[in-house]
Design a protein around this motif. Structure first.
Motif, PDB file in Angstrom:
ATOM      1  N   SER A  80       0.760  -1.374  -0.115  1.00 44.53           N
ATOM      2  CA  SER A  80      -0.012   0.114   0.067  1.00 44.53           C
ATOM      3  C   SER A  80       0.767   1.010  -0.129  1.00 44.53           C
ATOM      4  CB  SER A  80      -0.825   0.124   1.223  1.00 44.53           C
ATOM      5  OG  SER A  80       0.004   0.051   2.330  1.00 44.53           O
ATOM      6  N   GLN A  81       0.377   2.528  -0.569  1.00 45.50           N
ATOM      7  CA  GLN A  81       1.032   3.541  -0.302  1.00 45.50           C
ATOM      8  C   GLN A  81       1.265   3.926   1.092  1.00 45.50           C
ATOM      9  OE1 GLN A  81      -2.816   5.064  -2.710  1.00 45.50           O
ATOM     10  NE2 GLN A  81      -1.592   7.054  -2.329  1.00 45.50           N
ATOM     11  N   GLN A  82       0.664   3.631   2.176  1.00 47.74           N
ATOM     12  CA  GLN A  82       0.646   3.947   3.486  1.00 47.74           C
ATOM     13  C   GLN A  82       1.865   3.227   3.893  1.00 47.74           C
ATOM     14  OE1 GLN A  82      -0.947   6.165   5.482  1.00 47.74           O
ATOM     15  NE2 GLN A  82       0.934   6.026   6.863  1.00 47.74           N
ATOM     16  N   ALA A  83       2.137   1.846   3.532  1.00 45.78           N
ATOM     17  CA  ALA A  83       3.160   1.349   3.834  1.00 45.78           C
ATOM     18  C   ALA A  83       4.695   1.774   3.342  1.00 45.78           C
ATOM     19  CB  ALA A  83       3.084  -0.367   3.663  1.00 45.78           C
ATOM     20  N   VAL A  84       4.441   2.152   1.814  1.00 43.65           N
ATOM     21  CA  VAL A  84       5.549   2.694   1.454  1.00 43.65           C
ATOM     22  C   VAL A  84       6.016   4.101   2.438  1.00 43.65           C
ATOM     23  CG1 VAL A  84       6.573   3.927  -0.789  1.00 43.65           C
ATOM     24  CG2 VAL A  84       5.208   1.917  -0.865  1.00 43.65           C
ATOM     25  N   ARG A  85       5.206   4.803   2.593  1.00 48.09           N
ATOM     26  CA  ARG A  85       5.508   5.868   3.200  1.00 48.09           C
ATOM     27  C   ARG A  85       6.253   5.636   4.603  1.00 48.09           C
ATOM     28  NH1 ARG A  85       1.102  10.536   3.609  1.00 48.09           N
ATOM     29  NH2 ARG A  85       2.089  11.141   2.041  1.00 48.09           N
ATOM     30  N   ASP A  86       5.281   4.829   5.318  1.00 46.19           N
ATOM     31  CA  ASP A  86       6.107   4.385   6.768  1.00 46.19           C
ATOM     32  C   ASP A  86       7.515   3.693   6.488  1.00 46.19           C
ATOM     33  OD1 ASP A  86       3.572   5.333   7.669  1.00 46.19           O
ATOM     34  OD2 ASP A  86       2.852   3.424   8.001  1.00 46.19           O
ATOM     35  N   GLY A  87       7.555   2.945   5.618  1.00 44.54           N
ATOM     36  CA  GLY A  87       9.035   2.251   5.484  1.00 44.54           C
ATOM     37  C   GLY A  87       9.979   3.186   5.084  1.00 44.54           C
ATOM     38  N   LEU A  88       9.627   4.192   3.981  1.00 46.86           N
ATOM     39  CA  LEU A  88      10.810   5.032   3.640  1.00 46.86           C
ATOM     40  C   LEU A  88      10.935   6.302   4.854  1.00 46.86           C
ATOM     41  CD1 LEU A  88       9.600   5.729  -0.051  1.00 46.86           C
ATOM     42  CD2 LEU A  88      11.659   4.454   0.787  1.00 46.86           C
ATOM     43  N   ARG A  89       9.940   6.398   5.669  1.00 48.05           N
ATOM     44  CA  ARG A  89      10.151   7.539   6.648  1.00 48.05           C
ATOM     45  C   ARG A  89      10.906   6.732   7.811  1.00 48.05           C
ATOM     46  NH1 ARG A  89       4.611   8.814   9.096  1.00 48.05           N
ATOM     47  NH2 ARG A  89       4.326  10.284   7.350  1.00 48.05           N
ATOM     48  N   ALA A  90      10.907   5.588   7.917  1.00 47.55           N
ATOM     49  CA  ALA A  90      11.675   4.895   9.010  1.00 47.55           C
ATOM     50  C   ALA A  90      12.952   4.552   8.678  1.00 47.55           C
ATOM     51  CB  ALA A  90      10.832   3.536   9.498  1.00 47.55           C
ATOM     52  N   PHE A  91      13.399   4.612   7.457  1.00 49.51           N
ATOM     53  CA  PHE A  91      14.679   4.000   6.969  1.00 49.51           C
ATOM     54  C   PHE A  91      15.824   5.040   7.234  1.00 49.51           C
ATOM     55  CE2 PHE A  91      17.903   3.687   3.753  1.00 49.51           C
ATOM     56  CZ  PHE A  91      18.600   2.430   4.152  1.00 49.51           C
ATOM     57  N   ARG A  92      16.901   4.466   7.720  1.00 49.55           N
ATOM     58  CA  ARG A  92      18.173   5.285   8.042  1.00 49.55           C
ATOM     59  C   ARG A  92      19.287   4.426   7.190  1.00 49.55           C
ATOM     60  NH1 ARG A  92      14.956   8.273   8.558  1.00 49.55           N
ATOM     61  NH2 ARG A  92      14.741   9.904  10.176  1.00 49.55           N
ATOM     62  N   PRO A  93      20.016   5.294   6.406  1.00 48.62           N
ATOM     63  CA  PRO A  93      21.110   4.202   5.967  1.00 48.62           C
ATOM     64  C   PRO A  93      22.156   3.736   6.609  1.00 48.62           C
ATOM     65  CG  PRO A  93      21.290   6.701   5.180  1.00 48.62           C
ATOM     66  CD  PRO A  93      20.160   6.619   5.826  1.00 48.62           C
ATOM     67  N   ASP A  94      22.899   2.856   6.225  1.00 46.43           N
ATOM     68  CA  ASP A  94      24.008   2.421   7.058  1.00 46.43           C
ATOM     69  C   ASP A  94      25.166   3.408   7.014  1.00 46.43           C
ATOM     70  OD1 ASP A  94      22.871   0.074   7.402  1.00 46.43           O
ATOM     71  OD2 ASP A  94      23.941  -1.214   6.054  1.00 46.43           O
ATOM     72  N   GLY A  95      26.120   3.424   7.857  1.00 44.24           N
ATOM     73  CA  GLY A  95      27.307   4.193   7.774  1.00 44.24           C
ATOM     74  C   GLY A  95      27.859   4.159   6.740  1.00 44.24           C
ATOM     75  N   HIS A  96      28.535   5.318   6.369  1.00 45.05           N
ATOM     76  CA  HIS A  96      29.477   5.681   5.353  1.00 45.05           C
ATOM     77  C   HIS A  96      28.809   5.740   4.119  1.00 45.05           C
ATOM     78  CE1 HIS A  96      32.405   4.504   8.283  1.00 45.05           C
ATOM     79  NE2 HIS A  96      31.840   3.142   8.451  1.00 45.05           N
ATOM     80  N   ARG A  97      27.536   6.254   4.222  1.00 38.42           N
ATOM     81  CA  ARG A  97      26.731   6.381   2.944  1.00 38.42           C
ATOM     82  C   ARG A  97      26.505   7.931   2.921  1.00 38.42           C
ATOM     83  NH1 ARG A  97      26.622   1.057   3.626  1.00 38.42           N
ATOM     84  NH2 ARG A  97      26.127  -0.363   1.617  1.00 38.42           N
ATOM     85  N   ILE A  98      27.162   8.858   2.501  1.00 40.77           N
ATOM     86  CA  ILE A  98      26.741  10.423   2.819  1.00 40.77           C
ATOM     87  C   ILE A  98      26.257  10.537   4.111  1.00 40.77           C
ATOM     88  CG2 ILE A  98      25.839  10.711   0.364  1.00 40.77           C
ATOM     89  CD1 ILE A  98      23.131  10.451   0.895  1.00 40.77           C
ATOM     90  N   ALA A  99      27.143  10.275   4.918  1.00 41.57           N
ATOM     91  CA  ALA A  99      27.067  10.435   6.513  1.00 41.57           C
ATOM     92  C   ALA A  99      27.693  11.839   7.022  1.00 41.57           C
ATOM     93  CB  ALA A  99      27.570   8.965   7.345  1.00 41.57           C
ATOM     94  N   LEU A 100      26.766  12.501   7.796  1.00 40.16           N
ATOM     95  CA  LEU A 100      27.406  13.545   8.213  1.00 40.16           C
ATOM     96  C   LEU A 100      28.420  13.360   9.368  1.00 40.16           C
ATOM     97  CD1 LEU A 100      27.304  16.660   8.530  1.00 40.16           C
ATOM     98  CD2 LEU A 100      25.285  16.485  10.077  1.00 40.16           C
ATOM     99  N   VAL A 101      29.773  13.827   9.211  1.00 42.76           N
ATOM    100  CA  VAL A 101      30.519  13.538  10.210  1.00 42.76           C
ATOM    101  C   VAL A 101      30.561  14.762  11.444  1.00 42.76           C
ATOM    102  CG1 VAL A 101      33.054  13.249  10.739  1.00 42.76           C
ATOM    103  CG2 VAL A 101      32.119  12.201   8.696  1.00 42.76           C
ATOM    104  N   ALA A 102      30.739  16.053  10.754  1.00 44.08           N
ATOM    105  CA  ALA A 102      30.638  17.293  11.754  1.00 44.08           C
ATOM    106  C   ALA A 102      30.465  18.568  10.798  1.00 44.08           C
ATOM    107  CB  ALA A 102      32.282  17.326  12.406  1.00 44.08           C
TER     108      ALA A 102
END
Length: 489
Positions: A323-345
């Protein structure tokens, strides 16, 4: 025995089938373990050893396998071999595989084995992803969406669980999000994914695909993911090569081509309208309307390649009926693994970003495109890749470049040809001290207020570091030490 081997599945009688497992890494161990469970006679061969591998070998030997982990173990294919199951990194020219080809012995990868070992009563559909860059992020996004839909799902293949373990799990999965490399696809012959995506195609692994036709062969292996697709072939509207793959694919009747774009989508595609990710492919009235999936602000990053990955993951999930709602919820919850455009400082109006996972020019170019003014940290093992297109595309964004690693001169030459006015500091010229300390100090000297210092090496890391994560950690630690010193001052 060859004709019998070609028909082997989960329900076949494996007793008496003599299988050589070439390579004893994570996928090799999983293959050997499950083949023993099915009753096959297993010989596992590898020339690399470690304490962990030795312990696994001892366990399999108690179950009846023959395991040889020593120099020379992979030089000769045993005479009585019926089937070879190879680890994905092995080239077809490796002695064991070349001998198998000469003797007409089938060679499968773990992916092929896993597809054949699915339980016909409870087989989970596969949603498969490949591409030069973005595979892992897209598959992890997809898993997050599937979990948000209440499905039992796993990320498998080139990330997460070995696929053989997933298909042999006594508790069946509802659906699998499958990351596949070109190496894995090379040895895959019968997979029929419910839906599949090719995110992009650019130069990479040309040390594996050597020869005049290397790039063509690499792309051809990527294209194998679309063969026998059942519902949707998802492709990148900004990458003509992926569209051509869809056109040439031999799919199940009724399968659709679904594009994704960072622009406004046409009917049948997914894309962006103002600040919304929208679907015009999997809705009834797609000719005149669009279904809202989520906003750009709900994503962990608005970097163009990250948004493109989100659209691809959404397309695969929607092909499965999510469903559309599950797509939204899943994308909203997702955080990428480290070392992928990760803010250091962020310090003194300079932003430091770790994208050490950008291990080829295409990934580095995507990363550079997310920032307006960049001090680019690059270099390592180029794997035969060239950097001319990247430099042409990014030169207006470059405040300066800091180079390290074995193949840094390849990048320096491209900069000299196409961006001769961009300052370049080669820290590899000084072999004393901590290399990342030198990199960070050099980058700080080039950066100005509002700039981003971006570690996006465009190269593999193993010339100086154990892996890309180690490289990223060293960069981040050096940045923090520098900031602490200057804060104390």
């Amino acid at each position: 025995m060859t004709s019998d081997v070609l028909s082997l599945t989960r329900t076949s009688d494996w007793s008496g089938v003599r299988v050589v497992v070439a390579g004893f890494g994570v996928s090799g161990y999983a293959a050997a373990d499950n083949l023993l469970f099915l009753g096959a006679q297993v010989t596992a061969l590898d020339e690399a050893t470690s304490e962990a591998k030795a312990e696994q070998a001892e366990l399999l030997e108690t179950l009846g396998a023959t395991v040889r982990l020593e120099v020379g173990a992979t030089a000769v294919l045993p005479d009585d071999t019926d089937l070879v199951v190879t680890s994905p990194g092995w080239k077809p020219t490796a002695p064991l595989l070349a001998q198998a080809a000469e003797r007409d012995i089938p060679v499968w990868g773990e992916v092929e084995l896993a597809w054949r070992l699915r339980d016909p009563e409870t087989a989970a559909p596969w949603l498969a992803v490949t591409g030069t860059n973005g595979k892992t992020t897209t598959v992890q996004m997809l898993r997050s969406i599937l979990l948000a839909a209440g499905l039992r799902a796993a990320a498998v293949g080139n990330v997460g669980l070995p696929i053989v373990e997933a298909v042999m799990d006594p508790e069946p999965y509802d659906v699998l999000a499958v990351e596949l490399s070109s190496f894995q696809l090379h040895y895959t012959h019968s997979m029929s994914a419910e839906a599949a995506a090719v995110l992009n195609v650019a130069e990479d692994h040309l040390d594996w695909y050597d020869g005049a036709d290397g790039m063509r062969d690499y792309a051809a292996d990527k294209a194998r993911i679309f063969e026998r697709v059942q519902r949707a072939c998802v492709y990148n509207l900004a990458d003509a090569a992926t569209e051509e793959m869809v056109r040439e694919a031999d799919v199940v009747e009724g399968a659709r081509a679904v594009g994704f774009t960072l622009g406004t989508p046409s009917s049948g595609d997914l894309g962006i309208v103002e600040d919304l990710l929208v679907d015009r492919a999997f809705i009834e009235d797609r000719a005149t309307s669009a279904a809202e999936l989520c906003t750009l602000d709900e994503l962990a990053s608005q970097a163009p390649h990250f948004v493109a990955n989100a659209l691809a993951a959404a397309a695969l999930a929607r092909a499965h009926g999510v469903s559309q709602q599950a797509v939204r919820d899943g994308l909203r919850a997702f955080r990428p693994d480290g070392h992928r455009i990760a803010l250091v400082a962020e310090h003194d109006q300079i932003t430091w970003v770790d994208d050490s996972k950008a291990t080829n020019p295409h990934a580095a170019q995507s990363s550079l495109g997310a920032y307006d003014s960049v001090v680019w940290v690059a270099g390592g093992l180029a794997k035969g890749a060239r950097f001319d297109d990247l430099v042409v595309a990014a030169r207006e964004r470059l405040r300066g470049v800091v180079l390290l690693g074995r193949d840094r001169q390849v990048i320096a030459d491209a900069l000299s040809r196409h961006a001769p006015d961009v300052p370049v500091i080669d820290v590899g010229a000084d072999e004393t001290g901590d290399p990342m300390e030198r990199v960070v100090d050099a980058a700080a000297g080039l950066a100005r207020s509002g700039d981003t210092v971006l570690l996006a090496p465009g190269c593999a890391s193993m010339d100086m570091f154990s892996n890309y994560a180690h490289r990223g950690d060293e960069f981040a630690d050096a940045v923090r030490r520098r900031i602490a010193r200057h804060t104390d001052d």
